[in-house]
Motif scaffolding. Structure first.
Motif, mmCIF file in Angstrom:
data_model
loop_
_atom_site.group_PDB
_atom_site.id
_atom_site.type_symbol
_atom_site.label_atom_id
_atom_site.label_comp_id
_atom_site.label_asym_id
_atom_site.label_seq_id
_atom_site.Cartn_x
_atom_site.Cartn_y
_atom_site.Cartn_z
ATOM 1 N N VAL A 14 12.410 51.085 -66.696
ATOM 2 C CA VAL A 14 13.347 49.962 -66.629
ATOM 3 C C VAL A 14 13.049 49.083 -67.832
ATOM 4 C CG1 VAL A 14 14.124 47.987 -65.275
ATOM 5 C CG2 VAL A 14 13.448 50.089 -64.116
ATOM 6 N N ARG A 15 14.061 48.880 -68.677
ATOM 7 C CA ARG A 15 13.863 48.117 -69.917
ATOM 8 C C ARG A 15 14.942 47.064 -70.079
ATOM 9 N NH1 ARG A 15 11.988 52.308 -74.536
ATOM 10 N NH2 ARG A 15 10.110 52.949 -73.450
ATOM 11 N N GLN A 16 14.539 45.938 -70.635
ATOM 12 C CA GLN A 16 15.484 44.878 -70.972
ATOM 13 C C GLN A 16 15.760 44.901 -72.467
ATOM 14 O OE1 GLN A 16 13.005 41.706 -69.125
ATOM 15 N NE2 GLN A 16 15.014 40.892 -68.623
ATOM 16 N N TYR A 27 19.397 45.202 -67.669
ATOM 17 C CA TYR A 27 18.335 46.208 -67.607
ATOM 18 C C TYR A 27 18.921 47.591 -67.835
ATOM 19 C CZ TYR A 27 15.855 42.444 -65.245
ATOM 20 O OH TYR A 27 15.288 41.241 -64.942
ATOM 21 N N SER A 161 11.917 39.657 -72.751
ATOM 22 C CA SER A 161 12.247 41.026 -72.361
ATOM 23 C C SER A 161 10.988 41.805 -71.991
ATOM 24 C CB SER A 161 12.972 41.739 -73.492
ATOM 25 O OG SER A 161 14.169 41.077 -73.799
ATOM 26 N N ILE A 185 13.244 45.519 -60.739
ATOM 27 C CA ILE A 185 14.125 44.476 -61.281
ATOM 28 C C ILE A 185 13.878 43.159 -60.575
ATOM 29 C CG2 ILE A 185 16.541 43.781 -61.548
ATOM 30 C CD1 ILE A 185 17.184 46.778 -61.976
ATOM 31 N N ASP A 188 10.798 41.513 -61.936
ATOM 32 C CA ASP A 188 11.023 40.878 -63.227
ATOM 33 C C ASP A 188 11.779 39.563 -63.070
ATOM 34 O OD1 ASP A 188 10.819 41.149 -66.225
ATOM 35 O OD2 ASP A 188 12.950 40.819 -65.964
#
Length: 195
Positions: A14-16, A27, A161, A185, A188
């Motif tokens: 999972v990346r922003q 995301y 991020s 998510i 975060d």
């Protein structure tokens, strides 16, 4: 594509996207070959002034945050709603049916993941750093490990991020797999993301 097939990967990332002052949460959800499985984006956009005000100690608590999760074909597959208190999130299908809930129990280190019948399907416990979480089945067997990973110097120093890696240690059925990905998510948004 169904959710059962969508998150069926031994490793999910999972990346922003890196933005200095993002006005909405976004995301990318990637598979073990770094192929895009899904994309989650907040439905409401805030102004930069609202974002700056949210960082002040006198800021009111944030409103509920709703993210739409779409597959690689941009079809909505899930809705993630994080409630204003930051301790509860609900995952629904686009038709409104409940997939499950993610609830912080006790502290922000302990999470309970329940299905649509309020039966616990997994629990997650984080280390004190809140960067590593062990996820176990109701039987106590370890089923996944969630870790906050290094996003690189530019993203780490100049943006809010973050990157996460979910390693599934065994085959697990739905809705536990989907709830673990959505929990990342929620973590975060509640612990590391901008207000």
């Amino acid at each position: 594509m169904s959710v059962d097939v969508l998150f069926d990967s031994p490793v999910v990332r999972v990346r922003q996207p890196g933005r200095i002052l993002p006005t909405q949460a976004r995301y990318e959800i990637l598979g073990d070959r770094r192929d895009r499985l899904a994309f989650a984006e907040e439905t409401d956009r805030r102004t930069r002034l609202q974002m700056l005000k949210a960082t002040l100690p006198t800021a009111p608590p944030p409103d509920a945050r709703i993210l739409t999760v779409t597959d690689a074909d941009d079809q909505a597959i899930l809705l993630l709603t994080r409630h204003p208190n930051g301790r509860l999130a609900e995952v629904h299908r686009p038709d409104g049916t409940l997939v499950g809930r993610i609830l912080a129990t006790g502290t922000t280190r302990h999470y309970s993941l329940t299905d649509d019948q309020d039966q616990v399907v997994a629990t997650a416990v984080g280390e004190l750093s809140l960067k590593h979480f062990q996820v176990t089945a109701p039987s106590g067997a370890r089923i996944a490990h969630v870790s906050k990973t290094w996003a690189g110097p530019v993203k780490e120093w100049l943006t809010p991020s973050d990157h996460y890696k979910i390693e599934f240690t065994r085959d697990i059925s739905e809705p536990a797999r989907t709830l673990i990905v959505m929990m990342t998510i929620m973590l975060d948004l509640s612990l590391f993301g901008p207000m």
